[in-house]
Each structure stands twice: as structure tokens, then as C-alpha cells.
Motif scaffolding. Sequence first.
Motif, mmCIF file in Angstrom:
data_model
loop_
_atom_site.group_PDB
_atom_site.id
_atom_site.type_symbol
_atom_site.label_atom_id
_atom_site.label_comp_id
_atom_site.label_asym_id
_atom_site.label_seq_id
_atom_site.Cartn_x
_atom_site.Cartn_y
_atom_site.Cartn_z
ATOM 1 N N PHE A 63 0.863 -1.172 0.000
ATOM 2 C CA PHE A 63 0.000 0.000 0.000
ATOM 3 C C PHE A 63 0.903 1.226 0.000
ATOM 4 O O PHE A 63 1.591 1.483 0.979
ATOM 5 N N ILE A 111 1.211 5.037 0.060
ATOM 6 C CA ILE A 111 0.591 6.363 0.156
ATOM 7 C C ILE A 111 1.666 7.442 0.177
ATOM 8 O O ILE A 111 1.404 8.582 0.515
ATOM 9 N N GLY A 158 8.391 -2.750 8.192
ATOM 10 C CA GLY A 158 7.776 -1.657 8.940
ATOM 11 C C GLY A 158 6.371 -1.390 8.437
ATOM 12 O O GLY A 158 5.901 -2.036 7.498
ATOM 13 N N ASP A 159 5.720 -0.412 9.050
ATOM 14 C CA ASP A 159 4.351 -0.087 8.691
ATOM 15 C C ASP A 159 4.347 0.823 7.452
ATOM 16 O O ASP A 159 4.831 1.950 7.492
ATOM 17 N N VAL A 165 1.996 2.374 5.919
ATOM 18 C CA VAL A 165 1.188 3.598 5.992
ATOM 19 C C VAL A 165 1.939 4.694 6.729
ATOM 20 O O VAL A 165 2.030 5.840 6.272
ATOM 21 N N VAL A 166 2.530 4.329 7.884
ATOM 22 C CA VAL A 166 3.270 5.328 8.647
ATOM 23 C C VAL A 166 4.472 5.819 7.837
ATOM 24 O O VAL A 166 4.776 7.019 7.786
ATOM 25 N N LEU A 167 5.147 4.881 7.148
ATOM 26 C CA LEU A 167 6.281 5.263 6.311
ATOM 27 C C LEU A 167 5.849 6.226 5.211
ATOM 28 O O LEU A 167 6.523 7.218 4.952
ATOM 29 N N VAL A 189 3.255 8.258 5.161
ATOM 30 C CA VAL A 189 2.935 9.568 5.742
ATOM 31 C C VAL A 189 4.233 10.322 6.038
ATOM 32 O O VAL A 189 4.375 11.508 5.718
ATOM 33 N N ALA A 190 5.214 9.615 6.606
ATOM 34 C CA ALA A 190 6.487 10.260 6.931
ATOM 35 C C ALA A 190 7.209 10.713 5.665
ATOM 36 O O ALA A 190 7.829 11.777 5.639
#
Lengths: 356, 288
Positions: free
Chosen positions: B34, B36, B86-87, B89-91, B93-94
Motif C-alpha cells: 500500500f 501512500i 515496517g508499517d 502507511v506510517v512510512l 505519511v512520513a
Amino acid sequence: MNPSLERTSPSLERTRGALRSPITFSVLAGLLIGALFLLGSGANPVTAYEAVLTGSLGADGIGSTLSTGTSVLGMALALAIPLRAGLINLGGDGQMVLGGITAAVTGLYAPLPAPLTVVIALLAGMAAGASYAALAALCENHLGVPLLVSSLLLSYPAVSLASYLARYPLKEPGSSLPQTRAMPDGVALPAFGDSTVTVGLILIVLAAAAYWFADRRTAFGYEIRMTGLNARFSAYAGVERRGLTLKLMSVSGALAGLVGAIGVLSFPYRFVDGSLTAPGYTWTGLTAALLATAAPIGTVISSFFFAVLQVGGLAMERTTEVPRELTQVLQAIVIVFLAARLRFPGRRLDRRKEAV
Amino acid sequence: MFLDSDLLMSALRALTPILLAALGGAICERAGVFNIGLEGMMLMGCFTSVATSWFTGSAWLGVLAAALAAAAYSLILAVGAVTLRGDAVVLGVAMNLLAVGLTGFLLRTVFGVQGTFDDPSLAGLPLAGGFTPLTYLSWAAVAVATVMLSRHVWGLRLRGVGEAPDAAATLGVSPAGYKYGAILLSGVLCGLAGAQLALGNVTLFTENMTAGRGWIAVVAVMLGRAAPIGVLLAALLFGLAEAAGFRLQGLGLPQQATDAAPYVVTLGALFLTTARRRRRTRPTGAAS
């Protein structure tokens, strides 16, 4: 055997664990890479970091750090609370701005005594933020649009609407700036001395305390944490997913709305288009919440850390001529490292699959 | 006349960056990643293309550099999400956040300006038939991606990796390798998207100039169910909304309303399609 001696060893263990934790590692790695950037742009990293600290914590900067910290902590809490259950609210900007513009309208037009107007304006701001965030939750619950996407996309029209209101119907007559009229006399949050720090800080700290209490001591807080750790198990144990999403998003939006309302009821006592979104409180707040893995006390500490970075960045720019955008780079690097090593289990990626 | 060929032309121009980025997102989606971080990768492409074009005087080198820089940037997601597990989605966003900070930082250190870099000597992409070559490339990419994903062995393996990584690994297909490939390819496509935005649609760089287009691309991937043709249609919807917005602005509608229009239209389309899809699958999909 002395029981107090026995207790020292787990606390020592805990200190050691904290030093080895991915959080410490990420922050140190971020600072190190920041130092490389500073060297690359010809500045002395020691001087630069010193300027960050003295500029944000010294007598001249602490007021600014605390007022920035109010907004950063407020937004961090707004994002941390749903994050604790594995939900990411990316619509903070829209919810905050709607809260701000609603508070401005209330402050300007409520035919009530000033102190009462302040209270009503705060509540109206919270209600506006909460209902807008609830809308994003309903989109996920009933239309199957992932919260991440629905909250973010809803943010843009809200920001545009507030911008329109501040530029046209509510615009201060005769001013060239896109801003509303100033609040009437007395419609303001009391400030401490002649600083820009207002009672808003206390409200946000109280919210943090309430979050800590709910997280630690209540059944609701336990449900939230359990959902964050293992969504399937919590569903099995009887936690109603949709209701939880709706509740958490409402609380989250109310906090974001509160931050917007506090912004309007503090200096310069009006809604200025872009002044709430430009400093990037939403993203800094998200970064702080992610760094603390949404734990209440950790969120307070990391928010303070980022407020120091943000305010100190200006001082660093003055001293070393390195652009203050560096602090934003630092923040993001910390999260990149953290995201690669930490995982948020239960952040239901299976739901996303269904939507695609 | 409101619906005329001018409107269609400007819609096609507006959709090009979205389409390129969304194709990248769709390929990642098929490989089970995924992504983003499209917004951030695009923004890196915007800055690199402008900087390279300005220093070399060649927009083509700008395009090339944008593709390479965004691909290099996408390695963060590849290493973080695939190798370190790792995640994503969090990656993502970062990475979006990092790109805003990094390009703002570089804008000030390299060009010494804040906000916008705009210079008359900055070389933009040439136009052929009203479009830049990247627009034609994006249409070709839709066709190539369609064929690859549905017919070619590479595409079939990629989908296998996304749908059943363990089964793919058993058959000797390396899931990590295919995921890296998909992420790097999405980086290249996002870099091209950024170059189109900064050297094609306009010829300048502004801080945060992607302004949510990467997110629209993420939505286009969902709307189009990660199929290239579907993604094209979804991007077309956004392009039409943006072009119609400009047109309505000329007719006196406030800019704020037209700014918001593409997001509202995209969200509305997402509601309609997911709601319909859900109703159809309710009996079996009720477990959610």
C-alpha cells in the motif's frame, strides 16, 4: 530482604530498555542526520543545536514554545486518541480550521456577556470539529471509504470553506489581509502576563490528563488499547467497532476544533486565513503522536520536544542562516526510522483490501 | 458552450500527473504494497526536475533526474516496508512529510528563495499537439501496464506476489524482489508525474505544489481497483473536475469553491463506487 532494593532492579531494567528502544534510536538517528545536513550547508551542528535550545527554552523563547506547544499538544492528542485504537485521522487541518472559524463566528455574533461568549465559542468550535470528524467516521462505517482517505479528503473542502468565509462574508472591512474582524472586547482567553500563552494551555493539559486517566483507569480506555493491539480479539470480546470509531473520531475532532478555537481566542484574536494550517500543527502533532505510539505521557513529552524544535528552528535560522525547514526534515526522519522498526499491530490493513 | 474541446484539453493536461502517479500506486497495490507516499515522491520529482532543468538548461535532463531522484526516494519505502517489515502507511505519511521539508529546505539553500522559484530562463517541456510528450507517455503507460498485468509473465508473478506471497515464494518467485521492483517503478512514475507538474503544466516550483494530488492518485487506485484502465477513468474524473473548476472560476465562482471541487468530486465518486460494490458483496462480505 529489603523490598525497596528489589524494586530498583526492574526500574533499572526499564531505563536500559528505554535506551535500547526504537524511540531513542530514532531520535538519535534524526539528530545525527540533521547534524550531517548542517555540516553540508556549512554550519556548525553544535552551534546550531545550541541555538535551537537557547532560542526555544531561553527567556525570549519559552513563551513562544509554550503557545506553539499548546497547539502541537492539542493536535497530537487529537491524533493520538484514535491512533491508540489503530485509527489514523488525517483530517486534523479541516477539523481545526472549522473549529476556528466557528469560534470566530460565535465570538463575533453571540449576543452574550463576554466571558460566557468565550465559553460558548470554545464549545462551538469543539462541536464543529467533532461533527466534521464524525462525518469521516460515518464514511468509513457506512460507505466503506477508509478513514485515512475520507478524513484527509474531507479536510480540503473545510479549509477552502473557512478561507472563503474569512475572505468574503466575514472579512474585516478595509483590511487588505484575509482575516475576520477582531473579537469584541473581553472575548479572549486570559493570557499569562504579557505573553502569548493563554489559559488554552491549561485546557489542553487538562485534556491530556483526562486522556491519561481514561487510558489507564477506565474500561473505555482498555477497550481502545485492546482494539489497537488486536482488533480481531477485541471484536470477539464484544467491542463494537463502528461505535468505537465514531466515538474516537468525535473526541479527536473535538480536540482539533478546540485547538482552532483557542487559536482564534488568543492573539491576534481573530481568524486569519492560513494562520492555523501554515505552521503545520496537524502534521507535527501526528509526528508527535506516532513517536509516542500514542501513549498519553509520551505524547506530552514528544509534543514538547517538537515545539522546542519548531520554535528553536527560527533561532537556529537567525544564528546559522540554515533554513528552519531543517526542523521539519528532522521530524520526518525520526518517523521514517521509527516506522521502519516499529509496527502498529491491528491497524487493520485487511479493511483496506476490502475497499480496493 | 461549457463542454467543449478546450475543456477536454485542459482536463487531459490536469489528469496527466495524477495518472502517472496512480499507475505507480496501482502497480504497488498489485504487488501487495500500500503506497501512500505518492505525494512525497511526486514532490521530490517536481523539485529535482526544476533544479536540473535550471542548472543544465535542458528540460529532458530534468525529467530524467526527476525519475531517478524519485526512484531513489522510493527506496525508503522499499527498505522500510519490505526488508524491515515496517508499517507502510506510517512510512508513507512520513515520506510525504519529509518531502515537504526537504524540498523547502533545498529551495532555500540551493536557490535562496522561499515559497516559489520562478525564472523566465527555466526550460519547460515542449508541447506537441497541445500536450507534453509525458502526456502521450502516460497513455502509452496505461496500455503497457494493462498488457503486462494481464498477459505478461512478469505481471502475473507480480499479482501472485501481491495475492499469495507464500505460494509465490514456494514457486520460486521472490516476493521481496517483485515488491522492490514495483516500488521503484512507482518512484519512476511519480518522478515523471512531478516533472509534468513542474515543467509541463507550469514552469516553476512552489513549496508543496503537489497540493494533495498524490492523495487523489491514491484514491484513483482505489476507485480504479488498481487496474490501469480503471485508474485512467478515475484520473479523468479528477481532471474534468479541475478543468471545470477553472472554467467556473472564470464565470465568477470563488476560487475556494473550485479549489475544493476535485476533492469533493473524488470523494463522491469513491462513495458511489464503494457503496455499490458493498451492496453487491454484502452477503459474503458481511464479516467485516
